[in-house]
Write a protein that holds these residues in place. Structure first.
Motif, PDB file in Angstrom:
ATOM      1  N   VAL A 157      -0.385   0.199  -1.893  1.00  0.00           N
ATOM      2  CA  VAL A 157      -0.577  -1.149  -2.410  1.00  0.00           C
ATOM      3  C   VAL A 157      -2.239  -1.368  -2.470  1.00  0.00           C
ATOM      4  CG1 VAL A 157      -0.410  -3.559  -2.370  1.00  0.00           C
ATOM      5  CG2 VAL A 157       1.565  -2.277  -2.105  1.00  0.00           C
ATOM      6  N   LEU A 158      -2.695  -0.900  -1.593  1.00  0.00           N
ATOM      7  CA  LEU A 158      -3.939  -1.401  -1.259  1.00  0.00           C
ATOM      8  C   LEU A 158      -5.249  -0.404  -1.041  1.00  0.00           C
ATOM      9  CD1 LEU A 158      -3.312  -4.379   1.966  1.00  0.00           C
ATOM     10  CD2 LEU A 158      -3.802  -4.317  -0.778  1.00  0.00           C
ATOM     11  N   GLU A 159      -4.633   1.040  -0.984  1.00  0.00           N
ATOM     12  CA  GLU A 159      -5.878   1.959  -0.664  1.00  0.00           C
ATOM     13  C   GLU A 159      -5.796   3.010  -1.967  1.00  0.00           C
ATOM     14  OE1 GLU A 159      -5.585   2.287   4.135  1.00  0.00           O
ATOM     15  OE2 GLU A 159      -4.550   3.775   3.142  1.00  0.00           O
ATOM     16  N   GLY A 160      -5.078   2.596  -2.905  1.00  0.00           N
ATOM     17  CA  GLY A 160      -5.294   3.486  -4.047  1.00  0.00           C
ATOM     18  C   GLY A 160      -5.967   2.678  -5.178  1.00  0.00           C
ATOM     19  N   PRO A 161      -5.660   3.080  -6.501  1.00  0.00           N
ATOM     20  CA  PRO A 161      -6.400   2.397  -7.602  1.00  0.00           C
ATOM     21  C   PRO A 161      -6.040   1.139  -7.841  1.00  0.00           C
ATOM     22  CG  PRO A 161      -4.946   3.986  -8.429  1.00  0.00           C
ATOM     23  CD  PRO A 161      -4.855   4.271  -6.912  1.00  0.00           C
ATOM     24  N   ASP A 238       0.983  -6.446 -14.252  1.00  0.00           N
ATOM     25  CA  ASP A 238      -0.151  -5.792 -13.956  1.00  0.00           C
ATOM     26  C   ASP A 238       0.137  -4.399 -13.073  1.00  0.00           C
ATOM     27  OD1 ASP A 238      -2.177  -7.795 -14.679  1.00  0.00           O
ATOM     28  OD2 ASP A 238      -1.274  -8.834 -13.330  1.00  0.00           O
ATOM     29  N   HIS A 239       1.212  -4.362 -12.314  1.00  0.00           N
ATOM     30  CA  HIS A 239       1.294  -3.284 -11.622  1.00  0.00           C
ATOM     31  C   HIS A 239       2.996  -3.149 -11.481  1.00  0.00           C
ATOM     32  CE1 HIS A 239      -2.615  -3.548 -10.571  1.00  0.00           C
ATOM     33  NE2 HIS A 239      -2.528  -4.790 -10.193  1.00  0.00           N
ATOM     34  N   VAL A 240       3.233  -2.124 -11.410  1.00  0.00           N
ATOM     35  CA  VAL A 240       4.757  -1.754 -10.863  1.00  0.00           C
ATOM     36  C   VAL A 240       4.789  -0.583  -9.824  1.00  0.00           C
ATOM     37  CG1 VAL A 240       7.009  -0.621 -11.411  1.00  0.00           C
ATOM     38  CG2 VAL A 240       5.802  -2.271 -13.306  1.00  0.00           C
ATOM     39  N   PHE A 241       5.631  -0.969  -8.746  1.00  0.00           N
ATOM     40  CA  PHE A 241       5.471   0.039  -7.792  1.00  0.00           C
ATOM     41  C   PHE A 241       7.263   0.480  -7.734  1.00  0.00           C
ATOM     42  CE2 PHE A 241       2.004  -2.551  -6.151  1.00  0.00           C
ATOM     43  CZ  PHE A 241       1.091  -1.344  -6.150  1.00  0.00           C
ATOM     44  N   LEU A 263       1.471   2.127 -12.604  1.00  0.00           N
ATOM     45  CA  LEU A 263       2.659   2.281 -12.268  1.00  0.00           C
ATOM     46  C   LEU A 263       2.507   3.278 -10.933  1.00  0.00           C
ATOM     47  CD1 LEU A 263       5.901   2.435 -12.199  1.00  0.00           C
ATOM     48  CD2 LEU A 263       5.977   4.415 -13.626  1.00  0.00           C
ATOM     49  N   GLY A 264       3.121   2.851  -9.776  1.00  0.00           N
ATOM     50  CA  GLY A 264       2.763   3.597  -8.580  1.00  0.00           C
ATOM     51  C   GLY A 264       4.288   4.264  -8.329  1.00  0.00           C
ATOM     52  N   LEU A 265       4.196   5.410  -7.982  1.00  0.00           N
ATOM     53  CA  LEU A 265       5.636   6.246  -7.384  1.00  0.00           C
ATOM     54  C   LEU A 265       5.502   6.258  -6.186  1.00  0.00           C
ATOM     55  CD1 LEU A 265       5.463   8.885 -10.412  1.00  0.00           C
ATOM     56  CD2 LEU A 265       6.636   6.773 -10.517  1.00  0.00           C
ATOM     57  N   VAL A 266       6.194   5.233  -5.254  1.00  0.00           N
ATOM     58  CA  VAL A 266       6.119   5.359  -4.009  1.00  0.00           C
ATOM     59  C   VAL A 266       7.305   6.435  -3.561  1.00  0.00           C
ATOM     60  CG1 VAL A 266       6.226   3.924  -2.044  1.00  0.00           C
ATOM     61  CG2 VAL A 266       5.269   2.944  -4.026  1.00  0.00           C
ATOM     62  N   ALA A 267       8.449   6.383  -4.223  1.00  0.00           N
ATOM     63  CA  ALA A 267       9.677   7.111  -3.661  1.00  0.00           C
ATOM     64  C   ALA A 267       9.650   8.509  -3.977  1.00  0.00           C
ATOM     65  CB  ALA A 267      10.913   6.458  -4.591  1.00  0.00           C
ATOM     66  N   PHE A 268      10.641   9.284  -3.297  1.00  0.00           N
ATOM     67  CA  PHE A 268      10.644  10.898  -3.738  1.00  0.00           C
ATOM     68  C   PHE A 268      11.682  10.769  -4.615  1.00  0.00           C
ATOM     69  CE2 PHE A 268       9.279  11.792   0.860  1.00  0.00           C
ATOM     70  CZ  PHE A 268       7.781  11.522   0.601  1.00  0.00           C
ATOM     71  N   VAL A 280       2.609   5.781 -22.657  1.00  0.00           N
ATOM     72  CA  VAL A 280       1.388   5.877 -21.736  1.00  0.00           C
ATOM     73  C   VAL A 280       0.158   5.749 -22.455  1.00  0.00           C
ATOM     74  CG1 VAL A 280       0.447   7.058 -20.060  1.00  0.00           C
ATOM     75  CG2 VAL A 280       2.871   6.725 -20.273  1.00  0.00           C
ATOM     76  N   VAL A 281       0.057   6.653 -23.619  1.00  0.00           N
ATOM     77  CA  VAL A 281      -1.423   6.700 -24.327  1.00  0.00           C
ATOM     78  C   VAL A 281      -1.492   5.176 -25.151  1.00  0.00           C
ATOM     79  CG1 VAL A 281      -2.393   7.664 -26.442  1.00  0.00           C
ATOM     80  CG2 VAL A 281      -1.078   9.148 -24.696  1.00  0.00           C
ATOM     81  N   HIS A 282      -0.437   4.853 -25.814  1.00  0.00           N
ATOM     82  CA  HIS A 282      -0.891   3.467 -26.770  1.00  0.00           C
ATOM     83  C   HIS A 282      -1.314   2.329 -25.816  1.00  0.00           C
ATOM     84  CE1 HIS A 282       0.050   5.206 -30.557  1.00  0.00           C
ATOM     85  NE2 HIS A 282       1.272   5.495 -30.286  1.00  0.00           N
ATOM     86  N   ASN A 283      -0.590   2.227 -24.549  1.00  0.00           N
ATOM     87  CA  ASN A 283      -0.796   1.113 -23.795  1.00  0.00           C
ATOM     88  C   ASN A 283      -1.768   1.413 -22.524  1.00  0.00           C
ATOM     89  OD1 ASN A 283       1.232  -0.963 -25.192  1.00  0.00           O
ATOM     90  ND2 ASN A 283       2.731   0.688 -24.462  1.00  0.00           N
ATOM     91  N   GLU A 284      -2.348   2.475 -22.782  1.00  0.00           N
ATOM     92  CA  GLU A 284      -3.455   2.983 -21.811  1.00  0.00           C
ATOM     93  C   GLU A 284      -2.913   2.574 -20.371  1.00  0.00           C
ATOM     94  OE1 GLU A 284      -7.713   2.834 -23.562  1.00  0.00           O
ATOM     95  OE2 GLU A 284      -7.070   0.783 -23.063  1.00  0.00           O
ATOM     96  N   LEU A 285      -1.595   3.059 -20.001  1.00  0.00           N
ATOM     97  CA  LEU A 285      -1.035   2.848 -18.629  1.00  0.00           C
ATOM     98  C   LEU A 285      -1.526   4.076 -17.940  1.00  0.00           C
ATOM     99  CD1 LEU A 285       2.440   1.978 -20.000  1.00  0.00           C
ATOM    100  CD2 LEU A 285       0.684   0.466 -19.463  1.00  0.00           C
ATOM    101  N   GLU A 286      -1.448   3.782 -16.283  1.00  0.00           N
ATOM    102  CA  GLU A 286      -1.602   4.785 -15.631  1.00  0.00           C
ATOM    103  C   GLU A 286      -0.461   5.035 -14.810  1.00  0.00           C
ATOM    104  OE1 GLU A 286      -5.359   4.288 -13.182  1.00  0.00           O
ATOM    105  OE2 GLU A 286      -6.035   3.013 -14.870  1.00  0.00           O
ATOM    106  N   ILE A 287       0.101   6.292 -14.393  1.00  0.00           N
ATOM    107  CA  ILE A 287       0.989   6.643 -13.333  1.00  0.00           C
ATOM    108  C   ILE A 287       0.202   7.263 -12.292  1.00  0.00           C
ATOM    109  CG2 ILE A 287       3.246   7.838 -13.007  1.00  0.00           C
ATOM    110  CD1 ILE A 287       3.412   7.922 -16.044  1.00  0.00           C
ATOM    111  N   VAL A 288       0.687   6.585 -11.189  1.00  0.00           N
ATOM    112  CA  VAL A 288      -0.195   7.111  -9.716  1.00  0.00           C
ATOM    113  C   VAL A 288       0.979   7.362  -8.738  1.00  0.00           C
ATOM    114  CG1 VAL A 288      -1.886   6.423  -8.130  1.00  0.00           C
ATOM    115  CG2 VAL A 288      -2.102   5.645 -10.388  1.00  0.00           C
ATOM    116  N   GLY A 289       0.591   8.669  -8.275  1.00  0.00           N
ATOM    117  CA  GLY A 289       1.430   9.109  -6.979  1.00  0.00           C
ATOM    118  C   GLY A 289       0.868   8.485  -5.604  1.00  0.00           C
ATOM    119  N   CYS A 290       1.914   7.912  -4.839  1.00  0.00           N
ATOM    120  CA  CYS A 290       1.340   7.234  -3.761  1.00  0.00           C
ATOM    121  C   CYS A 290       2.087   7.962  -2.462  1.00  0.00           C
ATOM    122  CB  CYS A 290       1.897   5.614  -3.780  1.00  0.00           C
ATOM    123  SG  CYS A 290       1.496   4.771  -5.100  1.00  0.00           S
TER     124      CYS A 290
END
Length: 352
Positions: A157-161, A238-241, A263-268, A280-290
């Motif tokens: 939540v706090l140390e990524g983008p 704004d964010h989904v985990f 979107l943060g992927l916290v699970a395996f 993802v492209v049209h809405n300028e979304l970001e998918i981030v591994g956590c």
């Protein structure tokens, strides 16, 4: 000493193993008080490929029993008798870019307790002297066993983008322990949190609401996007985990986001993800591994706890002795957060 061991032939059980040697240079010995069991531990027990003979367990709290000789560059910030929790990095190269910048979770040479080094489902454990953190007096040892997954939540939540804070609308999918902790961290920094689960998660959703979530709903009986739109004037979250490990929930999470959302992927995940790339492209979304946590994650987690901004005890579903490890694994399979007491001693708080 007694420990839960997975042997080379894939068998798991409570065994008598050799007592640990005294701590070597730059290490300490901890008398284990409490060890949490998570889904990863359950997967190891059920037959993860490549597992070598090992004491399991990586969510550990305890009391410092002995301290080895100091080593240059390895600070020792504890004393014998201190109540501590520990990071899971057993070995670090200390030479790579990631180690030099305290991003230990990215060190390509690291080993981890309970997986590639001896773990904490035992009466004692030896660990790097700089891998332990003092527990505040306000935090019982029993709850200390939840510090490792809490540190994962803090890192996500706090140390990524993600810039989660006051005014943020956050959706957390998956109301298990990881989702609950992630939701609490978001709430602690001022975000408005919507926890999403399924109909069968009624009790867990209620726990999330009791611990500060703005809303906690089942996606099977609630139009989640409509709820989000009602709270954001149609802008989206704004964010989904994503904390459930469900590929379907990854795609649902993307649909909950507003333009520019993350979107943060916290699970395996046990299967490959398939997503709508144009969404993802049209809405300028970001998918981030956590992944994992850092020393800073523990420091922040302990500060939030000491300030009374988090509540861990409601997440503990069962407390077991090592003799009850079979029952403990069955309870983990039913979604309970289980804490085991390897030392068999009374802790500094009443048990649930």
């Amino acid at each position: 000493m007694r420990a839960i061991v997975k042997t080379g032939d894939g068998q798991v059980g409570l065994r008598e193993v050799a007592d640990l040697p005294g701590p070597g240079p730059g290490t300490i010995t901890v008398n284990v008080a409490a060890t949490g069991i998570c889904g990863t531990d359950r997967n190891e027990i059920r037959g993860t490929d490549g597992m070598i003979p090992r004491i399991l367990g990586h969510e550990v709290s305890g009391v410092v029993a002995a301290i080895g000789d100091p080593v240059p560059g390895v600070p020792i910030g504890v004393e014998v008798g201190d109540r501590v929790v520990m990071e899971t990095d057993a070995y670090l190269c200390r030479a790579c870019h990631w180690c030099r910048t305290e991003q230990f979770n990215r060190c390509p040479h690291r080993t981890g307790i309970g997986r590639t080094a001896e773990g904490g489902l035992a009466e004692k454990i030896n660990i790097r002297a700089d891998a332990v953190h003092r527990l505040p007096d306000s935090v019982p040892l029993l709850e200390g066993a939840l510090l490792e997954p809490l540190a994962v939540a803090v890192h996500s939540v706090l140390e990524g983008p993600f810039r989660v804070g006051p005014g943020s609308t956050v959706v957390v999918t998956g109301p298990g322990t990881m989702g609950q902790l992630t939701a609490q961290v978001c709430t602690a920094v001022g975000a408005r949190v919507i926890m999403v689960g399924l109909d069968r998660h009624e009790a867990r959703l209620r726990t999330a609401k009791d611990n500060g979530a703005y809303a906690a709903v089942s996606s099977e009986s609630t139009d989640v996007r409509a709820l989000i739109d009602s709270l954001t004037d149609g802008m989206g979250a704004d964010h989904v985990f994503e904390c459930s490990g469900s590929v379907a929930q990854v795609n649902s999470g993307l649909s909950y986001l507003g333009k520019g959302g993350k979107l943060g992927l916290v699970a395996f995940y046990k299967e490959p993800l398939t997503i709508d790339a144009m969404q993802v492209v049209h809405n300028e979304l970001e998918i981030v591994g956590c992944r994992g946590k850092r020393a800073s994650s523990f420091r922040t987690a302990l500060a939030l706890l000491d300030e009374g901004r988090l509540s861990l005890s409601p997440l503990i579903g069962s407390v077991r002795s090592l003799d009850e490890w079979d029952e403990a694994i069955e309870e983990v399979g039913r979604g309970l957060k289980v804490i085991m007491l390897p030392g068999g001693a009374a802790l500094d708080s009443p048990l649930p």
